[in-house]
Write a protein that holds these residues in place. Structure first.
Motif, PDB file in Angstrom:
ATOM      1  N   SER A  42      55.897 -99.763 -18.864  1.00 25.65           N
ATOM      2  CA  SER A  42      55.126 -99.178 -17.754  1.00 25.65           C
ATOM      3  C   SER A  42      54.211 -98.040 -18.198  1.00 25.65           C
ATOM      4  O   SER A  42      53.580 -97.398 -17.359  1.00 25.65           O
ATOM      5  N   GLU A  43      54.177 -97.786 -19.496  1.00 23.35           N
ATOM      6  CA  GLU A  43      53.357 -96.718 -20.080  1.00 23.35           C
ATOM      7  C   GLU A  43      53.681 -95.357 -19.467  1.00 23.35           C
ATOM      8  O   GLU A  43      52.790 -94.559 -19.171  1.00 23.35           O
ATOM      9  N   LEU A  44      54.979 -95.096 -19.294  1.00 23.69           N
ATOM     10  CA  LEU A  44      55.422 -93.836 -18.706  1.00 23.69           C
ATOM     11  C   LEU A  44      56.069 -92.897 -19.719  1.00 23.69           C
ATOM     12  O   LEU A  44      56.390 -91.763 -19.379  1.00 23.69           O
ATOM     13  N   VAL A  45      56.272 -93.345 -20.947  1.00 23.25           N
ATOM     14  CA  VAL A  45      56.914 -92.497 -21.955  1.00 23.25           C
ATOM     15  C   VAL A  45      56.136 -91.193 -22.110  1.00 23.25           C
ATOM     16  O   VAL A  45      54.909 -91.195 -22.266  1.00 23.25           O
ATOM     17  N   GLY A  46      56.851 -90.077 -22.008  1.00 22.02           N
ATOM     18  CA  GLY A  46      56.229 -88.761 -22.134  1.00 22.02           C
ATOM     19  C   GLY A  46      55.653 -88.211 -20.842  1.00 22.02           C
ATOM     20  O   GLY A  46      55.229 -87.055 -20.793  1.00 22.02           O
ATOM     21  N   LYS A  47      55.654 -89.024 -19.788  1.00 24.66           N
ATOM     22  CA  LYS A  47      55.104 -88.581 -18.495  1.00 24.66           C
ATOM     23  C   LYS A  47      56.126 -87.712 -17.757  1.00 24.66           C
ATOM     24  O   LYS A  47      57.328 -87.867 -17.923  1.00 24.66           O
ATOM     25  N   PRO A  48      55.631 -86.822 -16.902  1.00 29.30           N
ATOM     26  CA  PRO A  48      56.546 -85.976 -16.123  1.00 29.30           C
ATOM     27  C   PRO A  48      57.204 -86.775 -15.002  1.00 29.30           C
ATOM     28  O   PRO A  48      56.800 -87.908 -14.703  1.00 29.30           O
ATOM     29  N   ALA A  49      58.175 -86.158 -14.366  1.00 27.07           N
ATOM     30  CA  ALA A  49      58.779 -86.758 -13.176  1.00 27.07           C
ATOM     31  C   ALA A  49      57.713 -86.891 -12.091  1.00 27.07           C
ATOM     32  O   ALA A  49      56.723 -86.149 -12.072  1.00 27.07           O
ATOM     33  N   ASP A  50      57.921 -87.831 -11.201  1.00 24.92           N
ATOM     34  CA  ASP A  50      57.033 -88.048 -10.071  1.00 24.92           C
ATOM     35  C   ASP A  50      56.910 -86.762  -9.245  1.00 24.92           C
ATOM     36  O   ASP A  50      57.906 -86.061  -9.024  1.00 24.92           O
ATOM     37  N   ALA A  51      55.709 -86.452  -8.802  1.00 31.35           N
ATOM     38  CA  ALA A  51      55.458 -85.201  -8.081  1.00 31.35           C
ATOM     39  C   ALA A  51      56.315 -85.072  -6.818  1.00 31.35           C
ATOM     40  O   ALA A  51      56.819 -83.987  -6.513  1.00 31.35           O
ATOM     41  N   THR A  52      56.495 -86.166  -6.098  1.00 37.37           N
ATOM     42  CA  THR A  52      57.318 -86.100  -4.889  1.00 37.37           C
ATOM     43  C   THR A  52      58.786 -85.886  -5.248  1.00 37.37           C
ATOM     44  O   THR A  52      59.490 -85.129  -4.579  1.00 37.37           O
ATOM     45  N   ALA A  53      59.244 -86.524  -6.328  1.00 34.52           N
ATOM     46  CA  ALA A  53      60.624 -86.310  -6.787  1.00 34.52           C
ATOM     47  C   ALA A  53      60.829 -84.841  -7.164  1.00 34.52           C
ATOM     48  O   ALA A  53      61.857 -84.241  -6.825  1.00 34.52           O
ATOM     49  N   ILE A  54      59.854 -84.260  -7.838  1.00 35.43           N
ATOM     50  CA  ILE A  54      59.931 -82.842  -8.220  1.00 35.43           C
ATOM     51  C   ILE A  54      60.017 -81.969  -6.971  1.00 35.43           C
ATOM     52  O   ILE A  54      60.846 -81.059  -6.887  1.00 35.43           O
ATOM     53  N   GLU A  55      59.157 -82.258  -5.995  1.00 32.59           N
ATOM     54  CA  GLU A  55      59.110 -81.462  -4.761  1.00 32.59           C
ATOM     55  C   GLU A  55      60.433 -81.536  -3.985  1.00 32.59           C
ATOM     56  O   GLU A  55      60.978 -80.513  -3.573  1.00 32.59           O
ATOM     57  N   ILE A  56      60.951 -82.748  -3.801  1.00 30.70           N
ATOM     58  CA  ILE A  56      62.199 -82.924  -3.044  1.00 30.70           C
ATOM     59  C   ILE A  56      63.351 -82.251  -3.790  1.00 30.70           C
ATOM     60  O   ILE A  56      64.155 -81.534  -3.191  1.00 30.70           O
ATOM     61  N   ALA A  57      63.440 -82.461  -5.096  1.00 30.07           N
ATOM     62  CA  ALA A  57      64.523 -81.850  -5.883  1.00 30.07           C
ATOM     63  C   ALA A  57      64.469 -80.321  -5.783  1.00 30.07           C
ATOM     64  O   ALA A  57      65.504 -79.666  -5.652  1.00 30.07           O
ATOM     65  N   LYS A  58      63.265 -79.777  -5.842  1.00 32.96           N
ATOM     66  CA  LYS A  58      63.098 -78.314  -5.764  1.00 32.96           C
ATOM     67  C   LYS A  58      63.637 -77.769  -4.441  1.00 32.96           C
ATOM     68  O   LYS A  58      64.224 -76.692  -4.406  1.00 32.96           O
ATOM     69  N   ASN A  59      63.467 -78.548  -3.368  1.00 31.40           N
ATOM     70  CA  ASN A  59      63.991 -78.141  -2.064  1.00 31.40           C
ATOM     71  C   ASN A  59      65.513 -77.999  -2.079  1.00 31.40           C
ATOM     72  O   ASN A  59      66.086 -77.343  -1.218  1.00 31.40           O
ATOM     73  N   TYR A  60      66.160 -78.649  -3.045  1.00 30.30           N
ATOM     74  CA  TYR A  60      67.621 -78.610  -3.171  1.00 30.30           C
ATOM     75  C   TYR A  60      68.054 -77.855  -4.425  1.00 30.30           C
ATOM     76  O   TYR A  60      69.148 -78.064  -4.935  1.00 30.30           O
ATOM     77  N   ASP A  61      67.164 -77.015  -4.928  1.00 28.30           N
ATOM     78  CA  ASP A  61      67.473 -76.155  -6.064  1.00 28.30           C
ATOM     79  C   ASP A  61      67.735 -76.921  -7.364  1.00 28.30           C
ATOM     80  O   ASP A  61      68.578 -76.518  -8.174  1.00 28.30           O
ATOM     81  N   LEU A  62      67.037 -78.039  -7.547  1.00 25.24           N
ATOM     82  CA  LEU A  62      67.069 -78.770  -8.821  1.00 25.24           C
ATOM     83  C   LEU A  62      65.669 -78.749  -9.403  1.00 25.24           C
ATOM     84  O   LEU A  62      64.695 -78.971  -8.694  1.00 25.24           O
TER      85      LEU A  62
END
Length: 147
Positions: A42-62
């Motif tokens: 999928s050509e994702l090696v080295g890519k960051p986590a999905d922006a929405t995943a980052i946002e939701i996780a941050k809401n739960y202190d991850l």
């Protein structure tokens, strides 16, 4: 017995980084990492986590901000005692790639009646929230068994 845990999904940008972060928080004395079955394809090696995943996780202190996707390989799998996948089909995918890993590959949702955790990639923010909660519940299930 299980000191090193590898969390696996397809691209290693949504579910497995979230599962990794949740387990790291709950099991600070364990080594936890994540990888993707198809990160390379999928050509994702080295890519960051999905922006929405980052946002939701941050809401739960991850914090997923430092995550970089990596491909699951035989060499990587050999370094871990337990491989946790998000869907039943991932067990087969991991086993097809790394037959010797079958005995240590289980569902992340194992303690929730073998529940699959759906892929929220390119889906609604609401689905990301539902998936986060499923991952968090499953992580707590594993933490209770592995402490």
């Amino acid at each position: 017995m299980f000191e090193k845990i590898l969390v696996v999904c397809v691209g290693n940008i949504c579910r497995s980084p979230t599962g990794e972060a949740a387990l790291k928080k709950l099991l600070p004395n364990k080594t936890v990492a994540s990888a993707g079955i198809a990160s390379l394809k999928s050509e994702l090696v080295g890519k960051p986590a999905d922006a929405t995943a980052i946002e939701i996780a941050k809401n739960y202190d991850l914090d997923l901000s430092a995550h970089q996707s990596q491909q699951l390989t035989r060499e990587l799998a050999q370094q871990y005692d337990l491989i946790l996948v998000m869907e039943k089909g991932h067990i087969r995918a991991v086993t097809d790639m790394i037959p010797e890993a079958r005995g240590k590959t289980m569902l992340f949702g194992h303690w929730q009646n073998q529940k699959d955790i759906p892929d929220p990639y390119r889906q609604s923010k609401e689905l990301f929230e539902i998936v986060f909660k499923a991952i968090d519940l499953a992580a707590h299930g594993w933490a209770a068994k592995l402490k």
